[in-house]
Structures are given as structure tokens and as C-alpha cells.
Design a protein around this motif. Sequence first.
Motif, PDB file in Angstrom:
ATOM      1  N   TRP A  61       0.854  -1.189   0.000  1.00 12.99           N
ATOM      2  CA  TRP A  61       0.000   0.000   0.000  1.00 12.99           C
ATOM      3  C   TRP A  61       0.883   1.230   0.000  1.00 12.99           C
ATOM      4  CZ3 TRP A  61      -1.932   2.814   4.734  1.00 12.99           C
ATOM      5  CH2 TRP A  61      -2.898   3.774   4.401  1.00 12.99           C
ATOM      6  N   ASN A  62       0.514   2.224  -0.806  1.00 15.33           N
ATOM      7  CA  ASN A  62       1.313   3.451  -0.903  1.00 15.33           C
ATOM      8  C   ASN A  62       0.931   4.504   0.120  1.00 15.33           C
ATOM      9  OD1 ASN A  62      -1.103   4.402  -1.882  1.00 15.33           O
ATOM     10  ND2 ASN A  62      -0.375   4.789  -3.954  1.00 15.33           N
ATOM     11  N   GLY A  63      -0.033   4.203   0.998  1.00 17.59           N
ATOM     12  CA  GLY A  63      -0.406   5.137   2.056  1.00 17.59           C
ATOM     13  C   GLY A  63      -1.447   6.157   1.646  1.00 17.59           C
ATOM     14  N   VAL A  64      -1.971   6.054   0.439  1.00 19.05           N
ATOM     15  CA  VAL A  64      -2.916   7.038  -0.075  1.00 19.05           C
ATOM     16  C   VAL A  64      -4.260   6.373  -0.352  1.00 19.05           C
ATOM     17  CG1 VAL A  64      -3.364   8.653  -1.977  1.00 19.05           C
ATOM     18  CG2 VAL A  64      -1.035   8.325  -1.148  1.00 19.05           C
ATOM     19  N   GLY A  65      -5.345   7.091  -0.065  1.00 17.29           N
ATOM     20  CA  GLY A  65      -6.668   6.620  -0.441  1.00 17.29           C
ATOM     21  C   GLY A  65      -7.500   6.140   0.724  1.00 17.29           C
ATOM     22  N   GLY A  66      -8.730   5.820   0.399  1.00 12.18           N
ATOM     23  CA  GLY A  66      -9.689   5.411   1.409  1.00 12.18           C
ATOM     24  C   GLY A  66      -9.608   3.952   1.794  1.00 12.18           C
ATOM     25  N   SER A  67      -8.761   3.203   1.100  1.00  9.54           N
ATOM     26  CA  SER A  67      -8.622   1.791   1.441  1.00  9.54           C
ATOM     27  C   SER A  67      -7.147   1.415   1.524  1.00  9.54           C
ATOM     28  CB  SER A  67      -9.335   0.906   0.419  1.00  9.54           C
ATOM     29  OG  SER A  67      -8.742   1.039  -0.841  1.00  9.54           O
ATOM     30  N   ILE A  68      -6.894   0.382   2.300  1.00 13.40           N
ATOM     31  CA  ILE A  68      -5.553  -0.197   2.407  1.00 13.40           C
ATOM     32  C   ILE A  68      -5.551  -1.413   1.490  1.00 13.40           C
ATOM     33  CG2 ILE A  68      -3.908  -1.335   3.945  1.00 13.40           C
ATOM     34  CD1 ILE A  68      -5.214   0.299   6.258  1.00 13.40           C
ATOM     35  N   TRP A  69      -4.626  -1.456   0.563  1.00 14.84           N
ATOM     36  CA  TRP A  69      -4.603  -2.522  -0.440  1.00 14.84           C
ATOM     37  C   TRP A  69      -3.175  -3.025  -0.626  1.00 14.84           C
ATOM     38  CZ3 TRP A  69      -1.146  -1.261  -4.079  1.00 14.84           C
ATOM     39  CH2 TRP A  69      -0.867   0.094  -4.242  1.00 14.84           C
ATOM     40  N   GLU A  70      -3.061  -4.216  -1.142  1.00 11.15           N
ATOM     41  CA  GLU A  70      -1.773  -4.807  -1.519  1.00 11.15           C
ATOM     42  C   GLU A  70      -2.012  -5.724  -2.707  1.00 11.15           C
ATOM     43  OE1 GLU A  70       0.783  -5.989   2.185  1.00 11.15           O
ATOM     44  OE2 GLU A  70      -1.299  -6.586   2.501  1.00 11.15           O
ATOM     45  N   VAL A  71      -0.947  -6.004  -3.428  1.00  3.43           N
ATOM     46  CA  VAL A  71      -1.010  -6.906  -4.569  1.00  3.43           C
ATOM     47  C   VAL A  71       0.169  -7.866  -4.508  1.00  3.43           C
ATOM     48  CG1 VAL A  71      -0.943  -7.080  -7.099  1.00  3.43           C
ATOM     49  CG2 VAL A  71      -2.122  -5.160  -6.016  1.00  3.43           C
ATOM     50  N   ILE A  72      -0.083  -9.150  -4.787  1.00  8.35           N
ATOM     51  CA  ILE A  72       0.976 -10.155  -4.942  1.00  8.35           C
ATOM     52  C   ILE A  72       0.906 -10.664  -6.365  1.00  8.35           C
ATOM     53  CG2 ILE A  72       1.689 -12.514  -4.366  1.00  8.35           C
ATOM     54  CD1 ILE A  72       1.092 -12.050  -1.546  1.00  8.35           C
ATOM     55  N   GLU A  73       2.081 -10.807  -6.992  1.00  9.38           N
ATOM     56  CA  GLU A  73       2.154 -11.314  -8.359  1.00  9.38           C
ATOM     57  C   GLU A  73       2.855 -12.659  -8.401  1.00  9.38           C
ATOM     58  OE1 GLU A  73       4.173  -8.644 -10.949  1.00  9.38           O
ATOM     59  OE2 GLU A  73       2.868  -6.960 -10.453  1.00  9.38           O
ATOM     60  N   PHE A  74       2.204 -13.610  -9.030  1.00  7.75           N
ATOM     61  CA  PHE A  74       2.797 -14.914  -9.320  1.00  7.75           C
ATOM     62  C   PHE A  74       2.898 -15.031 -10.837  1.00  7.75           C
ATOM     63  CE2 PHE A  74       1.291 -15.645  -5.115  1.00  7.75           C
ATOM     64  CZ  PHE A  74       2.013 -16.700  -4.589  1.00  7.75           C
ATOM     65  N   ARG A  75       4.038 -15.476 -11.318  1.00 10.10           N
ATOM     66  CA  ARG A  75       4.204 -15.686 -12.759  1.00 10.10           C
ATOM     67  C   ARG A  75       4.219 -17.181 -13.049  1.00 10.10           C
ATOM     68  NH1 ARG A  75       5.227 -11.028 -15.376  1.00 10.10           N
ATOM     69  NH2 ARG A  75       6.110  -9.340 -14.154  1.00 10.10           N
ATOM     70  N   ASN A  76       3.620 -17.524 -14.180  1.00  8.41           N
ATOM     71  CA  ASN A  76       3.629 -18.887 -14.678  1.00  8.41           C
ATOM     72  C   ASN A  76       3.865 -18.781 -16.180  1.00  8.41           C
ATOM     73  OD1 ASN A  76       3.411 -21.688 -14.609  1.00  8.41           O
ATOM     74  ND2 ASN A  76       1.225 -21.605 -15.064  1.00  8.41           N
ATOM     75  N   ALA A  77       5.120 -18.994 -16.595  1.00  9.04           N
ATOM     76  CA  ALA A  77       5.529 -18.771 -17.986  1.00  9.04           C
ATOM     77  C   ALA A  77       5.246 -17.315 -18.326  1.00  9.04           C
ATOM     78  CB  ALA A  77       4.854 -19.758 -18.919  1.00  9.04           C
ATOM     79  N   ASP A  78       4.417 -17.045 -19.339  1.00 11.65           N
ATOM     80  CA  ASP A  78       4.166 -15.662 -19.742  1.00 11.65           C
ATOM     81  C   ASP A  78       2.870 -15.092 -19.162  1.00 11.65           C
ATOM     82  OD1 ASP A  78       2.475 -17.224 -21.265  1.00 11.65           O
ATOM     83  OD2 ASP A  78       2.730 -16.047 -23.098  1.00 11.65           O
ATOM     84  N   VAL A  79       2.280 -15.788 -18.192  1.00 17.18           N
ATOM     85  CA  VAL A  79       1.038 -15.331 -17.567  1.00 17.18           C
ATOM     86  C   VAL A  79       1.336 -14.861 -16.144  1.00 17.18           C
ATOM     87  CG1 VAL A  79      -1.286 -16.002 -16.829  1.00 17.18           C
ATOM     88  CG2 VAL A  79      -0.352 -16.892 -18.974  1.00 17.18           C
TER      89      VAL A  79
END
Length: 149
Positions: A61-79
Amino acid sequence: MALPSFAQAQDEPLFQCQFVSGKEVTLRTSAQGMSYVFGRPNAKPELFLLRKYDEIGVTPWNGVGGSIWEVIEFRNADVTYRIWGDFDRMTEAHEITGGIMVERGEEDLARLECLPGTVTYTPFSFSDAYEAAGYCWSFDDSQWQEQCE
């Protein structure tokens, strides 16, 4: 590579939710890294990915906005599978939402929204798991580092 203490003690998923299709996604931490499991409950997974921590992308989370969010990325070949969790901090209900964005390069392949009330997610848990594995966020470089000062 350290295993987050909350994962050792309770074996709780880092993130879990169900979709309108009856399928679900579950993320768990382990000594080896994180696992991504997608498919129908109590059936052989349609997709199982186990990635070391240095093979996973975590956007805190970047500390901005009305919500606290996060993202995780998993790669599988080119997806790329981007799992997001969101905590609405501006309402009394503090709704928790999440989902998956599936991409191949710049092409959006799918976007799945978690069914309301099915999301297991604690704000900052993606970043906390990454920090427990020995990484730290560099605010100057806007990226995770293994060498923490």
C-alpha cells in the motif's frame, strides 16, 4: 528464509476467497516461499504454483486513499496472476474485498472478483510475510531489497 510466525502457529491462509463459479483461490506461506492454489474446494487444483520469495512480486500500500490494499504477483511462464486484497478504512463496515487479475503481457485474460463475505485477508499481511522472509521495502527505490539497513 524465515517462515512468518503467524503461518507456523495457525497454518491460516495468507489470502483466500471464493468466486461466483464455485472456485476459490488460496495463498499460503511456507519455508520455501508462497503457494497459489486455484480451483474447486476439496478437488485437485486447476493451478498450483509454489514460488520462492524472490520470484514473487509484492506491491505494498502506498499510504494514499480510502482503502488499504496490496497486490501479490505470481508468474507462470508468460502469464501473471495478480492477487489483490483491499480493506475499506473509510466506512464503519470496513469491507474487505479481493480478487485476481490474470494477464499475458499487456492483455487482460480475466478478472475475478471475490464473493462478498468470503475474503480472508488481513491488511498488510502480504508485506508482513515478505518482511518475515527477510526483505524490506526501500522507499527511495520503491522496491523490495534483501539487504536491509
